[in-house]
Design a protein around this motif. Structure first.
Motif, PDB file in Angstrom:
ATOM      1  N   TYR A  16       0.838  -1.206   0.000  1.00 37.90           N
ATOM      2  CA  TYR A  16       0.000   0.000   0.000  1.00 37.90           C
ATOM      3  C   TYR A  16       0.873   1.257   0.000  1.00 37.90           C
ATOM      4  O   TYR A  16       0.553   2.254  -0.657  1.00 37.90           O
ATOM      5  CB  TYR A  16      -0.913  -0.015   1.225  1.00 37.90           C
ATOM      6  CG  TYR A  16      -2.264   0.633   0.989  1.00 37.90           C
ATOM      7  CD1 TYR A  16      -3.428  -0.091   1.093  1.00 37.90           C
ATOM      8  CD2 TYR A  16      -2.356   1.994   0.668  1.00 37.90           C
ATOM      9  CE1 TYR A  16      -4.672   0.501   0.881  1.00 37.90           C
ATOM     10  CE2 TYR A  16      -3.586   2.594   0.457  1.00 37.90           C
ATOM     11  CZ  TYR A  16      -4.739   1.843   0.566  1.00 37.90           C
ATOM     12  OH  TYR A  16      -5.959   2.438   0.342  1.00 37.90           O
ATOM     13  N   THR A  20       1.035   4.003  -3.046  1.00 37.38           N
ATOM     14  CA  THR A  20       0.629   5.370  -2.727  1.00 37.38           C
ATOM     15  C   THR A  20       1.697   6.374  -3.123  1.00 37.38           C
ATOM     16  O   THR A  20       1.398   7.440  -3.684  1.00 37.38           O
ATOM     17  CB  THR A  20       0.336   5.495  -1.218  1.00 37.38           C
ATOM     18  OG1 THR A  20      -0.745   4.630  -0.876  1.00 37.38           O
ATOM     19  CG2 THR A  20      -0.037   6.930  -0.851  1.00 37.38           C
ATOM     20  N   THR A 108      -3.198  -2.525  -4.178  1.00 35.50           N
ATOM     21  CA  THR A 108      -3.909  -2.220  -2.928  1.00 35.50           C
ATOM     22  C   THR A 108      -5.067  -3.179  -2.680  1.00 35.50           C
ATOM     23  O   THR A 108      -5.380  -3.483  -1.529  1.00 35.50           O
ATOM     24  CB  THR A 108      -4.415  -0.771  -2.923  1.00 35.50           C
ATOM     25  OG1 THR A 108      -5.222  -0.538  -4.090  1.00 35.50           O
ATOM     26  CG2 THR A 108      -3.258   0.204  -2.911  1.00 35.50           C
ATOM     27  N   THR A 127      -2.283  -1.534   7.412  1.00 33.71           N
ATOM     28  CA  THR A 127      -2.340  -1.564   5.949  1.00 33.71           C
ATOM     29  C   THR A 127      -2.886  -0.248   5.416  1.00 33.71           C
ATOM     30  O   THR A 127      -2.317   0.343   4.489  1.00 33.71           O
ATOM     31  CB  THR A 127      -3.224  -2.731   5.465  1.00 33.71           C
ATOM     32  OG1 THR A 127      -2.659  -3.961   5.910  1.00 33.71           O
ATOM     33  CG2 THR A 127      -3.317  -2.751   3.943  1.00 33.71           C
ATOM     34  N   TRP A 131      -1.182   4.631   3.222  1.00 28.58           N
ATOM     35  CA  TRP A 131      -1.470   5.891   2.540  1.00 28.58           C
ATOM     36  C   TRP A 131      -0.638   7.025   3.140  1.00 28.58           C
ATOM     37  O   TRP A 131      -0.053   7.833   2.416  1.00 28.58           O
ATOM     38  CB  TRP A 131      -2.963   6.202   2.640  1.00 28.58           C
ATOM     39  CG  TRP A 131      -3.376   7.434   1.905  1.00 28.58           C
ATOM     40  CD1 TRP A 131      -3.572   8.672   2.435  1.00 28.58           C
ATOM     41  CD2 TRP A 131      -3.621   7.557   0.496  1.00 28.58           C
ATOM     42  NE1 TRP A 131      -3.936   9.561   1.449  1.00 28.58           N
ATOM     43  CE2 TRP A 131      -3.975   8.907   0.255  1.00 28.58           C
ATOM     44  CE3 TRP A 131      -3.591   6.660  -0.572  1.00 28.58           C
ATOM     45  CZ2 TRP A 131      -4.290   9.373  -1.019  1.00 28.58           C
ATOM     46  CZ3 TRP A 131      -3.901   7.131  -1.839  1.00 28.58           C
ATOM     47  CH2 TRP A 131      -4.246   8.466  -2.055  1.00 28.58           C
ATOM     48  N   ASN A 298     -11.405   1.035  -4.274  1.00 27.69           N
ATOM     49  CA  ASN A 298     -10.863   1.727  -5.436  1.00 27.69           C
ATOM     50  C   ASN A 298     -11.932   2.373  -6.309  1.00 27.69           C
ATOM     51  O   ASN A 298     -11.649   3.333  -7.022  1.00 27.69           O
ATOM     52  CB  ASN A 298     -10.001   0.761  -6.250  1.00 27.69           C
ATOM     53  CG  ASN A 298      -8.682   0.459  -5.573  1.00 27.69           C
ATOM     54  OD1 ASN A 298      -7.837   1.335  -5.444  1.00 27.69           O
ATOM     55  ND2 ASN A 298      -8.495  -0.773  -5.117  1.00 27.69           N
TER      56      ASN A 298
END
Length: 346
Positions: A16, A20, A108, A127, A131, A298
């Motif tokens: 992740y 990001t 992701t 997780t 971000w 998403n």
């Protein structure tokens, strides 16, 4: 946490985080594009549209290749597409950034499904904190490299991490078991991610090095906020915790967009992103499964295209309204399912 769960947590967070970083790094250089403001923000945000395609492709890929090879493919693709995005030709940059979003959606979706399969609230929260880690990486890259092309080239850092694929849970499903999330679960992610969407505007608001330092501080503070949310909820309950996070996010977000004061940005970033820790669990209560949760996450990210582009037309008014309304609706949805959430996470 067993050694196996440590490996699961690490690979989920890394996946992740790297995705990001590649996705958001251009936000720090948006003013370097000699384009109309809305078009510059489109370059920054177009990958959010690709995320939807990637999350749909993910289910197909994981059914054919399994989780480990899917991870390998997505992490390598992120590095290659980021490298390609170093060009300054608008006609090529936009489709390449769209491909970055597709790879992000795959990576992701896998990270979140693996975290949900672990059944561990802390792994899920960590997780989602990827971000914040990715934004911190982007900020430091900007301070060091200062140039969009160099930052894009640095995205090849993802490729060596593809070698971690053996640390993932090894799962594969039948090709015909395609799972779609409910509309409500998509809305949960949309409203909980709104602060993250709006924060794409922050680098253009506090673009000097002092302002960027405040933004970095906000993302650093946000990391423990992800983990604190499930911890606090054990004592206060999910509903009271949600009230605190959404209220502080709404108030600080409105104040930041109206005043542009960087220290308020720290509060908005910490609480706005920390709210994401509850999103996967709340989405599951509203009908998302471990398999479909990546699509919900998403698909909701289409807001990452709409919110910054529209809000850039009048940041003080539109960004403030987006943030306040989103937090209120999210709180209402959390309160409606308070009993189910408590059972889910107990």
């Amino acid at each position: 946490m067993s050694l196996n769960k440590h490996a699961i947590a690490f690979t989920s967070v890394i996946s992740y985080t790297l995705a990001t970083y590649v996705l958001v790094a251009p936000a720090f250089t948006v003013n370097q594009f000699t384009l109309p403001q809305w078009l510059s923000f489109l370059i920054v945000s177009i990958p959010f549209g690709g995320r939807v395609i990637g999350s749909l492709l993910y289910q197909r890929l994981v059914s054919i290749f399994g989780s480990r090879l899917t991870y390998l493919i997505s992490i390598i693709a992120l590095g290659l597409f980021s490298l390609g995005s170093s060009i300054n030709i608008l006609g090529l940059l936009i489709p390449l950034r769209l491909l970055v979003g597709i790879a992000f959606g795959i990576a992701t979706s896998l990270a979140v499904e693996q975290a949900m399969r672990s059944g561990n609230k802390i792994i899920i929260a960590l997780t989602m904190s990827g971000w914040a880690f990715g934004w911190i990486m982007g900020a430091f890259s900007y301070l060091e490299l200062q140039n969009w092309s160099l930052i894009a080239i640095s995205g090849v850092i993802t490729i060596p991490f593809s070698l971690l694929y053996k640390g993932l849970l090894n799962f594969k499903v039948e090709e015909d078991k395609f799972s779609l999330p409910s509309i409500s679960s998509i809305l949960i992610f949309f409203f909980s991610f709104e602060p993250a969407f709006a924060l794409q505007l922050a680098p253009s608001i506090v673009e000097d090095e002092g302002g960027i330092s405040w933004l970095i501080l906000g993302y650093i503070v946000a990391i423990p906020m992800y983990v604190l949310m499930p911890t606090i909820s054990r004592f206060l309950g999910e509903t009271r915790t949600a009230i605190i996070y959404t209220s502080v996010s709404a108030i600080s977000g409105v104040l930041f967009f109206i005043t542009s004061l960087p220290y308020i940005l720290v509060i908005f970033t910490a609480f706005g992103l920390g709210m994401n820790a509850i999103a996967p669990r709340l989405a599951s209560v509203y009908g998302a499964t471990a398999r479909s949760i990546g699509i919900a996450l998403n698909t909701a990210a289409l807001g990452g295209v709409v919110v910054p582009v529209v809000a850039s037309l009048n940041i003080k008014i539109i960004a403030s309204l987006f943030t306040a309304i989103s937090m209120v609706i999210l709180l209402v949805m959390a309160v409606r399912k308070r009993n189910a959430i408590y059972v889910e996470v107990s």
